[in-house]
Every structure is written in C-alpha cells, then in structure tokens.
Design an enzyme around this catalytic site. Structure first.
Site, PDB file in Angstrom:
ATOM      1  N   GLU A 241      -6.437   0.726   5.464  1.00  0.00           N
ATOM      2  CA  GLU A 241      -6.704   0.074   4.243  1.00  0.00           C
ATOM      3  C   GLU A 241      -8.104  -0.689   4.345  1.00  0.00           C
ATOM      4  O   GLU A 241      -8.193  -1.826   3.716  1.00  0.00           O
ATOM      5  CB  GLU A 241      -5.687  -0.612   3.838  1.00  0.00           C
ATOM      6  CG  GLU A 241      -4.650   0.034   3.457  1.00  0.00           C
ATOM      7  CD  GLU A 241      -3.418  -0.813   2.620  1.00  0.00           C
ATOM      8  OE1 GLU A 241      -3.861  -1.894   2.067  1.00  0.00           O
ATOM      9  OE2 GLU A 241      -2.420  -0.571   2.524  1.00  0.00           O
ATOM     10  N   GLU A 277     -16.781   3.540  -8.041  1.00  0.00           N
ATOM     11  CA  GLU A 277     -15.380   3.947  -7.867  1.00  0.00           C
ATOM     12  C   GLU A 277     -15.239   4.317  -6.326  1.00  0.00           C
ATOM     13  O   GLU A 277     -14.255   4.055  -5.556  1.00  0.00           O
ATOM     14  CB  GLU A 277     -14.893   4.912  -8.689  1.00  0.00           C
ATOM     15  CG  GLU A 277     -14.594   4.397 -10.076  1.00  0.00           C
ATOM     16  CD  GLU A 277     -15.800   4.331 -10.846  1.00  0.00           C
ATOM     17  OE1 GLU A 277     -16.850   4.751 -10.468  1.00  0.00           O
ATOM     18  OE2 GLU A 277     -15.976   3.747 -12.102  1.00  0.00           O
ATOM     19  N   HIS A 353      -2.957   6.850   8.604  1.00  0.00           N
ATOM     20  CA  HIS A 353      -2.182   5.968   7.505  1.00  0.00           C
ATOM     21  C   HIS A 353      -1.258   7.016   6.579  1.00  0.00           C
ATOM     22  O   HIS A 353      -1.992   7.802   5.970  1.00  0.00           O
ATOM     23  CB  HIS A 353      -3.045   5.180   6.713  1.00  0.00           C
ATOM     24  CG  HIS A 353      -2.490   4.117   5.829  1.00  0.00           C
ATOM     25  ND1 HIS A 353      -3.105   3.457   4.790  1.00  0.00           N
ATOM     26  CD2 HIS A 353      -1.025   3.762   5.680  1.00  0.00           C
ATOM     27  CE1 HIS A 353      -2.387   2.806   4.226  1.00  0.00           C
ATOM     28  NE2 HIS A 353      -1.226   2.860   4.734  1.00  0.00           N
ATOM     29  N   PRO A 358       9.054   5.554   0.046  1.00  0.00           N
ATOM     30  CA  PRO A 358      10.357   5.725   0.870  1.00  0.00           C
ATOM     31  C   PRO A 358      10.940   7.138   0.236  1.00  0.00           C
ATOM     32  O   PRO A 358      11.540   7.977   0.867  1.00  0.00           O
ATOM     33  CB  PRO A 358      11.219   4.701   0.583  1.00  0.00           C
ATOM     34  CG  PRO A 358      10.267   3.593   0.338  1.00  0.00           C
ATOM     35  CD  PRO A 358       9.155   4.203  -0.323  1.00  0.00           C
ATOM     36  N   ASP A 400      -0.465   3.225  10.716  1.00  0.00           N
ATOM     37  CA  ASP A 400       0.558   2.706   9.792  1.00  0.00           C
ATOM     38  C   ASP A 400       1.487   3.846   9.439  1.00  0.00           C
ATOM     39  O   ASP A 400       0.898   4.719   8.503  1.00  0.00           O
ATOM     40  CB  ASP A 400      -0.118   1.942   8.757  1.00  0.00           C
ATOM     41  CG  ASP A 400       0.910   1.639   7.479  1.00  0.00           C
ATOM     42  OD1 ASP A 400       2.126   1.585   7.542  1.00  0.00           O
ATOM     43  OD2 ASP A 400       0.347   0.862   6.567  1.00  0.00           O
ATOM     44  N   ASN A 402       4.346   3.838   7.769  1.00  0.00           N
ATOM     45  CA  ASN A 402       5.185   3.417   6.616  1.00  0.00           C
ATOM     46  C   ASN A 402       6.729   4.000   6.907  1.00  0.00           C
ATOM     47  O   ASN A 402       7.161   4.290   5.923  1.00  0.00           O
ATOM     48  CB  ASN A 402       4.488   4.042   5.420  1.00  0.00           C
ATOM     49  CG  ASN A 402       3.591   3.163   4.940  1.00  0.00           C
ATOM     50  OD1 ASN A 402       3.766   2.034   4.344  1.00  0.00           O
ATOM     51  ND2 ASN A 402       2.534   3.599   4.391  1.00  0.00           N
ATOM     52  N   ASN A 466       5.380  -5.851   9.206  1.00  0.00           N
ATOM     53  CA  ASN A 466       4.913  -6.176   7.695  1.00  0.00           C
ATOM     54  C   ASN A 466       6.058  -6.793   7.349  1.00  0.00           C
ATOM     55  O   ASN A 466       7.213  -6.676   7.445  1.00  0.00           O
ATOM     56  CB  ASN A 466       4.950  -4.726   7.062  1.00  0.00           C
ATOM     57  CG  ASN A 466       4.576  -4.916   5.511  1.00  0.00           C
ATOM     58  OD1 ASN A 466       5.600  -4.959   4.734  1.00  0.00           O
ATOM     59  ND2 ASN A 466       3.533  -5.023   5.131  1.00  0.00           N
ATOM     60  N   PHE A 471      10.664  -7.047   1.814  1.00  0.00           N
ATOM     61  CA  PHE A 471      10.594  -6.128   3.112  1.00  0.00           C
ATOM     62  C   PHE A 471      10.142  -6.744   4.257  1.00  0.00           C
ATOM     63  O   PHE A 471       9.125  -7.451   4.144  1.00  0.00           O
ATOM     64  CB  PHE A 471       9.779  -4.765   2.565  1.00  0.00           C
ATOM     65  CG  PHE A 471       9.816  -3.860   4.100  1.00  0.00           C
ATOM     66  CD1 PHE A 471      10.780  -3.163   4.198  1.00  0.00           C
ATOM     67  CD2 PHE A 471       8.897  -3.784   4.670  1.00  0.00           C
ATOM     68  CE1 PHE A 471      10.651  -2.333   5.495  1.00  0.00           C
ATOM     69  CE2 PHE A 471       8.687  -3.152   5.953  1.00  0.00           C
ATOM     70  CZ  PHE A 471       9.785  -2.256   6.268  1.00  0.00           C
TER      71      PHE A 471
END
Length: 530
Positions: A241, A277, A353, A358, A400, A402, A466, A471
């Site tokens: 990130e 951007e 990443h 979920p 990460d 997730n 995290n 969470f």
C-alpha cells in the site's frame, strides 16, 4: 482496502433506533419457577430519580437506557461498563458534567443530553465515532461548541477527538528469541520487515473514525512510519500500500540516505491512468541494504494479466480474478558475503498484496497459486544459471495475504497442498488453469504445489497484524524455505496491557501509524560456519 469503504461501513453498522412503544415487564417468582423467561435489552428509569443504583451497571446486556426526566445531578463513571449501549437518553436532568468514561461507550448511535446544566463537553465524547445523533439543546455550553454543533454531529465529534489528550506511548515491542540459547548466528543472518503502511487515499474518516484527523493525515503518519523503519533497521523491507509518488519522492530518497536501494511496482490500474491519478496508485516495494545485497533481477507479477492469459474459457477466471488488479514483486538478490565454499549466492524475496474482500476467498487462492508458479519458474531459471538444485535457492515471501492462518491460502503455502473442494473456493472452478497451465491438480482434486513454506512468526507472540474497530487478526506473513533458513528471532506485538488500559479500539492511532503493525523477523542460514 476498499474504494467504497464509506458505504460499506454504513451498511455494516446500520442502526435501527429502539421502538419507543415497546414495553417489558419483570417476571414474577412464580413465572420464573414455572420455567418462563424473558429477554429484554432496554431499560427505562423514571419518577424523579436522584441517584442511580450501582446494580444498573451490572446489566451489560443493555442496548438502550432511558434516564430522562429525572433529577440526576451526577452520571457515575461506571456508565462505561454498559458497553453494549447504542441508545442513551439522559435529557431533562440536572447534570452539570459528564464523566470522561463516557467516551468508552463506542457503540453509541444516539445520545440525548439536552436540557441539563452542562457547561462543557469532555473531549472524550469525540471517541464516540459511531454516533449518529447527539442532542445538546438546552445546555449552557460555550458558543464555540454550539457553533460547531450547528454544522452537525460529525463535525463536533471530530473537533473533540482532535483536541483529546493523547495517551502515553506504548512500551517498546519485545524482541522474541526463537533460537536455542547456545546457537550462534552466522555472518549471513539478515532481518526482514513486512509492513502494510496504509495508503493515504484509504486512510479516511469513514473507515477510521476513531483516529484523530491529524494522526490520520499522511504527512504525520509517514514520519512515524519512517521512524519505525529506521528504528528496526531491517536488511530487507517489504512494504504494501505504498503510493507511487510517495515511493519515488519520499521513501526511496530517504532510505537511500541510510544505505538502502529498492524497487517498486504499482497495481495494474496504473497502466490505464494519466497523471496525477497514476501517481496516487498504490503498490508493493522491496528495499534492501546495499552492504548486504545487490539486485540481480526484478519481476512484476500482475495477477489480472496472468488471469487473462490463462482464462481457459473459465467464467470465474474472467469475472472474478481478472477484475482484481493486485500485484506482487519478486527480486533476485546477490548475497554480497557469499563465497565459493558452497554457500548460497542468491536469495529470492517476493512481496505480494492479495485481494482484500472475504467474499472473494477463491480469488486469493488463485492469486497465491499464480505467485508460487511464477516464483518456481524463476527458481528454475536461476538454478540453471548458477548450476544448483532448485531446493538450494533460499526463498523469502512477505505478503499481506488478507487471509487468516486457518484459510486455504495459508494452508496451501505452508502444507504445499489443498483440496479444490475447500470451502474457501466457494464452489468456483479453476481446474483449467490448475491442470493445463500449472499442472498441479491431482486425480484426487488436490492442488499440490512444487514447494511449501514455513511461517517465520509465532502466533503466541504476534496474535494479530491488523487491528481495527471491527477486525483483529493475522493477515500479514513472512514465510521462508525451511531447508536452508530458520527464524532466530521476531518482534512481538504491542503491549496488550497498554491497549486495554488506554481503551484503544483500533489502529491507526497517534502512536501506531497504520491499521497494520510491522512484522519483523531475523532469519539465518542452517549451514555451520567454517
């Protein structure tokens, strides 16, 4: 992180006010003896009550408490024990102040304190970040507070939170020795940090309303992130990130001053964008200490590009995997101290990443298999170039993911196999890719990877990576090839006593600059010194 986080946050915490027409009664002893029971979560106390009974604060099941139209002059600090309250009405009393513990009632959605004698609001009210309705009318509050209040509840809460005194700094995180006490490190030992730094565009008030705005600002957080990185002084740093412009204008230049160099890859969407951007798109970075490593090669893995190449007429691959623009970076590092005595001369470091949602756990598995497949292809090339076995090439993967430790993603990485019938696949089929492109699908419908990895951290010492309001769990990992490497030490978690004593409900926090905490391990080679 999610682009429509504000709407999802509202949906998740959608609030239905209590029904004022609802009534309950306390069962008689005869009814209780007969086995009857009642379930109630709201309580109204009236009839000119001046002092509240302490027994009220044992009723932690309460979600609504009506104390209005009484003669209360003090609201006891024990009110914070009723931490399930979503509705609190103490209007039309004689209160002159509120206890600072009121800020612990973070589940509150409605708070009516109108028509009292309040001359000030404690800044702790700003901690009530889920509060939707705050009623203050009829109190002799300062004009400044009333002026901000006219702009809405959220503006007042933010003002109070931003002016709230910050708690003491946490104690230093403990370093945990994982090796035998008599085992000495080799000169080739190195430290690795894995850290999701929370990109600026994802750090919104909607997602992290419990964090003061000044502590959520990137200019503040980036300084603390850099201090943390330099404090731990890792030999290899893998960040997720990281905004493109922040890598090239801040992180890399600053770390070069401290003996690092690095590589970066932005998420795939950057290809379709123009400046400015494009500069805001986040990605993954690998930084390495130049006195230990030299970059030989780098590779950017774009999972949606691989999905497009290997769609195999799979609608799930096209509609679910190809639409996610997650990436991974792989670096081949030359170990500067390596010599000709048979010690490894190369180290592969990958940084990934995976998708966050979920509901797309199947996508995370496919992305993980893609990562392993690409790493293995690279390992074969290196083995050919330096004339060694693939298993003799040390590998470190920071990610990460997730995904929790119980997930199929972690299972397939650490055991080397997983069934395609695993619930995390959600009934989706990617057999064409697994069978034709990777050749890892067995007749028993198991995926068997060409290698497996070992987790470098012990969950007893790092129970989460995290922590947000809704969470807390491990989703960041450092994994390694255990034939050649072993973990000699790791960084522990923040003090749980500090978290509990200061009623910290989530990160970021003025003392913790991301919603993730850094994962840091020391790895060493298993060979003995000459």
């Amino acid at each position: 992180m999610l682009s429509n986080s504000k709407q999802r946050f509202k949906d998740k915490y959608k609030y239905k006010p209590p029904d004022p027409r609802r009534s309950y009664r306390i069962l008689s002893s005869e009814e209780l003896t007969a086995g009857k029971f009642s379930k109630w979560s709201e309580l109204k106390i009236e009839s000119n009550v001046r002092i509240l009974s302490p027994k009220i604060f044992d009723m932690r099941f309460l979600t609504a408490l009506y104390l209005n139209d009484n003669k209360l002059t003090i609201l006891p600090s024990e009110i914070n024990l009723l931490d399930n309250l979503t509705y609190l009405d103490i209007s039309n009393n004689n209160l002159r102040s509120l206890p600072t513990s009121i800020g612990d009632l973070v589940s509150l959605r409605e708070f009516n304190i109108s028509n009292n004698n309040l001359r000030r609001l404690p800044n702790e009210v700003g901690k009530l970040f889920l509060l939707q309705h705050l009623r203050l009318q009829g109190n002799p509050l300062p004009p400044e507070i009333l002026s901000i209040y006219t702009d809405g509840t959220s503006k007042l809460l933010l003002y109070l939170l931003d002016n709230l005194e910050v708690c003491p700094q946490p104690p230093s995180r403990d370093w945990i020795c994982l090796q035998d006490s008599g085992q000495e490190l080799t000169p080739y030992a190195f430290t690795v940090m894995c850290y999701n730094v929370l990109c600026e565009k994802y750090a919104t008030r909607a997602s992290y309303g419990y964090c003061p705005s000044w502590a959520l600002a990137w200019d503040y957080r980036r300084q603390n992130i850099m201090k943390e990185i330099l404090h731990y002084n890792a030999d290899i740093i893998c960040l997720q990130e990281v905004a493109t412009d922040q890598f090239y204008t801040y992180l890399l230049p600053e770390l070069k001053l401290h003996g690092y160099d690095g590589i970066f890859g932005a998420k795939s969407r950057a290809r379709t964008m123009v400046e400015p951007e494009r500069s805001a798109v986040d990605g993954c970075a690998i930084l390495y200490r130049l006195n230990k490593f030299t970059l030989v090669k780098e590779d950017l893995i774009e999972f949606n590009h691989l999905a497009m190449m290997h769609a195999e007429k799979s609608e799930d691959m096209i509609n679910r995997v190809m639409t996610k623009d997650n990436i991974a970076m792989i670096s081949i590092l030359k170990i500067n101290k390596a010599d000709s005595s048979g010690k490894p001369s190369r180290l592969i470091v990958a940084n990934a990443h995976m998708h966050w949602d979920p509901e797309f756990s199947d996508v995370k598995i496919v992305q993980t298999v893609m990562l392993v497949h690409e790493i293995y292809s690279l390992m074969k090339t290196i083995a050919s170039e330096i004339n060694c076995d693939i298993s003799d090439i040390p590998l470190v993967v920071c990610a990460d993911l997730n995904s929790l430790p119980s997930s199929a993603v972690v299972e397939v990485l650490t055991s080397g196999n997983v069934s395609v019938k695993h619930p995390d696949f959600k009934g989706k089929s990617y057999d064409g890719y697994f069978n034709n492109s990777c050749n890892i699908l067995t007749e028993e419908n198991d995926l068997v990877l060409p290698f497996k990895l070992t987790q470098a951290t012990d969950q007893d010492f790092l129970p989460y990576t995290n922590m947000t309001y809704d969470f807390t769990g491990v989703i960041d990992y450092i994994l390694f090839s255990s034939k050649l490497l072993y973990p000699s030490g790791m960084l522990g978690c923040y003090s749980q006593a500090w978290v509990e004593e200061n009623k910290i409900v989530g990160y970021p926090h003025p003392h913790v600059p991301s919603d993730h905490i850094s994962v840091l391990v020391e790895l060493d080679f298993k060979f003995t010194q000459d």
